[in-house]
Design a protein around this motif. Structure first.
Motif, PDB file in Angstrom:
ATOM      1  N   ASN A 143      40.002 -28.358 -19.646  1.00  0.00           N
ATOM      2  CA  ASN A 143      39.333 -29.616 -19.974  1.00  0.00           C
ATOM      3  C   ASN A 143      38.970 -29.710 -21.456  1.00  0.00           C
ATOM      4  O   ASN A 143      38.320 -30.644 -21.864  1.00  0.00           O
ATOM      5  CB  ASN A 143      38.083 -29.789 -19.101  1.00  0.00           C
ATOM      6  N   SER A 144      39.401 -28.735 -22.216  1.00  0.00           N
ATOM      7  CA  SER A 144      39.295 -28.702 -23.680  1.00  0.00           C
ATOM      8  C   SER A 144      37.978 -29.271 -24.207  1.00  0.00           C
ATOM      9  O   SER A 144      37.952 -30.180 -25.023  1.00  0.00           O
ATOM     10  CB  SER A 144      40.469 -29.463 -24.309  1.00  0.00           C
ATOM     11  N   ALA A 145      36.879 -28.761 -23.704  1.00  0.00           N
ATOM     12  CA  ALA A 145      35.566 -29.200 -24.164  1.00  0.00           C
ATOM     13  C   ALA A 145      34.826 -28.026 -24.799  1.00  0.00           C
ATOM     14  O   ALA A 145      35.100 -26.869 -24.488  1.00  0.00           O
ATOM     15  CB  ALA A 145      34.759 -29.755 -22.995  1.00  0.00           C
ATOM     16  N   GLU A 146      33.929 -28.329 -25.688  1.00  0.00           N
ATOM     17  CA  GLU A 146      33.117 -27.303 -26.325  1.00  0.00           C
ATOM     18  C   GLU A 146      31.883 -27.047 -25.454  1.00  0.00           C
ATOM     19  O   GLU A 146      31.154 -27.965 -25.116  1.00  0.00           O
ATOM     20  CB  GLU A 146      32.689 -27.748 -27.724  1.00  0.00           C
ATOM     21  N   HIS A 147      31.675 -25.798 -25.122  1.00  0.00           N
ATOM     22  CA  HIS A 147      30.529 -25.444 -24.291  1.00  0.00           C
ATOM     23  C   HIS A 147      29.882 -24.186 -24.848  1.00  0.00           C
ATOM     24  O   HIS A 147      30.575 -23.201 -25.121  1.00  0.00           O
ATOM     25  CB  HIS A 147      30.960 -25.197 -22.841  1.00  0.00           C
ATOM     26  N   TYR A 148      28.564 -24.192 -24.947  1.00  0.00           N
ATOM     27  CA  TYR A 148      27.863 -23.027 -25.480  1.00  0.00           C
ATOM     28  C   TYR A 148      28.143 -21.779 -24.648  1.00  0.00           C
ATOM     29  O   TYR A 148      28.452 -20.719 -25.193  1.00  0.00           O
ATOM     30  CB  TYR A 148      26.356 -23.306 -25.532  1.00  0.00           C
ATOM     31  N   LEU A 149      28.037 -21.906 -23.332  1.00  0.00           N
ATOM     32  CA  LEU A 149      28.205 -20.740 -22.471  1.00  0.00           C
ATOM     33  C   LEU A 149      29.605 -20.152 -22.610  1.00  0.00           C
ATOM     34  O   LEU A 149      29.781 -18.941 -22.617  1.00  0.00           O
ATOM     35  CB  LEU A 149      27.930 -21.126 -21.013  1.00  0.00           C
ATOM     36  N   PHE A 150      30.587 -21.016 -22.741  1.00  0.00           N
ATOM     37  CA  PHE A 150      31.977 -20.584 -22.900  1.00  0.00           C
ATOM     38  C   PHE A 150      32.085 -19.641 -24.100  1.00  0.00           C
ATOM     39  O   PHE A 150      32.599 -18.531 -24.001  1.00  0.00           O
ATOM     40  CB  PHE A 150      32.864 -21.814 -23.102  1.00  0.00           C
ATOM     41  N   GLY A 151      31.586 -20.077 -25.251  1.00  0.00           N
ATOM     42  CA  GLY A 151      31.681 -19.262 -26.462  1.00  0.00           C
ATOM     43  C   GLY A 151      30.877 -17.983 -26.370  1.00  0.00           C
ATOM     44  O   GLY A 151      31.313 -16.917 -26.822  1.00  0.00           O
ATOM     45  N   PHE A 152      29.691 -18.062 -25.769  1.00  0.00           N
ATOM     46  CA  PHE A 152      28.834 -16.889 -25.613  1.00  0.00           C
ATOM     47  C   PHE A 152      29.520 -15.817 -24.766  1.00  0.00           C
ATOM     48  O   PHE A 152      29.526 -14.629 -25.121  1.00  0.00           O
ATOM     49  CB  PHE A 152      27.515 -17.313 -24.970  1.00  0.00           C
ATOM     50  N   LEU A 153      30.124 -16.230 -23.667  1.00  0.00           N
ATOM     51  CA  LEU A 153      30.774 -15.261 -22.779  1.00  0.00           C
ATOM     52  C   LEU A 153      32.074 -14.731 -23.370  1.00  0.00           C
ATOM     53  O   LEU A 153      32.450 -13.587 -23.111  1.00  0.00           O
ATOM     54  CB  LEU A 153      31.044 -15.913 -21.420  1.00  0.00           C
ATOM     55  N   GLN A 154      32.761 -15.552 -24.136  1.00  0.00           N
ATOM     56  CA  GLN A 154      34.045 -15.134 -24.700  1.00  0.00           C
ATOM     57  C   GLN A 154      33.895 -13.878 -25.546  1.00  0.00           C
ATOM     58  O   GLN A 154      34.737 -12.978 -25.507  1.00  0.00           O
ATOM     59  CB  GLN A 154      34.646 -16.263 -25.535  1.00  0.00           C
ATOM     60  N   SER A 155      32.798 -13.779 -26.299  1.00  0.00           N
ATOM     61  CA  SER A 155      32.599 -12.623 -27.169  1.00  0.00           C
ATOM     62  C   SER A 155      32.306 -11.354 -26.387  1.00  0.00           C
ATOM     63  O   SER A 155      32.495 -10.246 -26.887  1.00  0.00           O
ATOM     64  CB  SER A 155      31.452 -12.900 -28.147  1.00  0.00           C
ATOM     65  N   LYS A 156      31.856 -11.499 -25.152  1.00  0.00           N
ATOM     66  CA  LYS A 156      31.467 -10.343 -24.350  1.00  0.00           C
ATOM     67  C   LYS A 156      32.499  -9.960 -23.288  1.00  0.00           C
ATOM     68  O   LYS A 156      32.443  -8.860 -22.728  1.00  0.00           O
ATOM     69  CB  LYS A 156      30.120 -10.618 -23.660  1.00  0.00           C
ATOM     70  N   HIS A 157      33.412 -10.880 -22.997  1.00  0.00           N
ATOM     71  CA  HIS A 157      34.375 -10.646 -21.914  1.00  0.00           C
ATOM     72  C   HIS A 157      35.777 -11.047 -22.372  1.00  0.00           C
ATOM     73  O   HIS A 157      36.415 -11.908 -21.766  1.00  0.00           O
ATOM     74  CB  HIS A 157      33.965 -11.440 -20.666  1.00  0.00           C
ATOM     75  N   GLN A 158      36.238 -10.395 -23.408  1.00  0.00           N
ATOM     76  CA  GLN A 158      37.517 -10.750 -23.997  1.00  0.00           C
ATOM     77  C   GLN A 158      38.672 -10.536 -23.030  1.00  0.00           C
ATOM     78  O   GLN A 158      39.642 -11.291 -23.028  1.00  0.00           O
ATOM     79  CB  GLN A 158      37.760  -9.944 -25.274  1.00  0.00           C
ATOM     80  N   ASP A 159      38.565  -9.510 -22.173  1.00  0.00           N
ATOM     81  CA  ASP A 159      39.645  -9.240 -21.217  1.00  0.00           C
ATOM     82  C   ASP A 159      39.811 -10.396 -20.228  1.00  0.00           C
ATOM     83  O   ASP A 159      40.934 -10.831 -19.940  1.00  0.00           O
ATOM     84  CB  ASP A 159      39.386  -7.930 -20.465  1.00  0.00           C
ATOM     85  N   LEU A 160      38.696 -10.932 -19.734  1.00  0.00           N
ATOM     86  CA  LEU A 160      38.764 -12.055 -18.797  1.00  0.00           C
ATOM     87  C   LEU A 160      39.214 -13.329 -19.507  1.00  0.00           C
ATOM     88  O   LEU A 160      39.945 -14.141 -18.932  1.00  0.00           O
ATOM     89  CB  LEU A 160      37.406 -12.277 -18.126  1.00  0.00           C
TER      90      LEU A 160
END
Length: 204
Positions: A143-160
């Motif tokens: 859905n190509s939207a900017e979300h705070y939680l998305f970015g926060f988790l991306q830095s901690k769960h790169q494999d997923l």
């Protein structure tokens, strides 16, 4: 009853006391809501509840318990939820729309296929939360939207994130997941990130 996907936290202590005693008191009523040899099914449910293994109940057994509570406390859905909570079953989230349910189940299948795992209808929070994070990533990407939680988790769960990104690239031509699905995964994550126990999915 409208189609819904329920998410339930269990309280084995409350179930061992309150649900077990009620099952014993109201056996005749409960039997009407159990399928395939109801008496045997009831004894199995009572045994699991008494041994604090409520999460071992099959989807069919759990559906029977739900139908029983709905019948005893209808037409007030909030009273049904309250009584289930008192008896060890906390409906902490629900997805009420068929399109969102279909999207959720499709994304679950995608996760299971790519991780070579299977999430049973009753799953520990340790197994369930990585799926939710994967779901946040994939539903967010589609859905190509900017979300705070998305970015926060991306830095901690790169494999997923890498796994979700691969799924996204391979399925870009397919219909995107419903836009509200990202919210479902985000809210489920917020409700479960500190929870230690079993989470039951009940599709009813």
């Amino acid at each position: 009853m409208a189609e819904k996907l329920y998410f339930i936290k269990t309280n084995p202590v409350a179930a061992k006391i309150n649900l077990y005693n009620r099952l014993c008191r109201e056996e005749e009523q409960v039997l009407r809501f159990l399928q395939d040899d109801p008496k045997t099914s009831l004894e199995l449910i009572k045994k699991k509840v008494k041994e604090s293994n409520l999460s071992d109940c099959s989807p069919e057994e759990m559906s029977g318990i739900f139908r029983w509570f709905e019948a005893m406390h209808s037409p007030d859905p909030e009273e049904v939820k309250t009584q289930l909570f008192v008896h060890g079953l906390d409906i902490f989230y629900e997805i009420p729309e068929p399109g969102l349910i279909e999207g959720f189940l499709h994304l679950l299948s995608e996760y299971e296929s790519r991780t070579h795992t299977r999430l049973a209808s009753a799953t520990s929070s340790e197994q369930f939360i990585p799926f939710l994070i994967f779901g946040i990533f994939l539903s967010g990407l589609t859905n190509s939207a900017e979300h705070y939680l998305f970015g926060f988790l991306q830095s901690k769960h790169q494999d997923l994130y890498t796994l979700a990104e691969k799924a996204y690239r391979e399925k870009q031509a397919a219909d995107p997941y419903p836009s509200d699905l990202y919210c479902c995964f985000s809210e489920l994550y917020d409700e479960t990130k500190f929870y230690k126990g079993f989470i039951i999915r009940l599709h009813a």
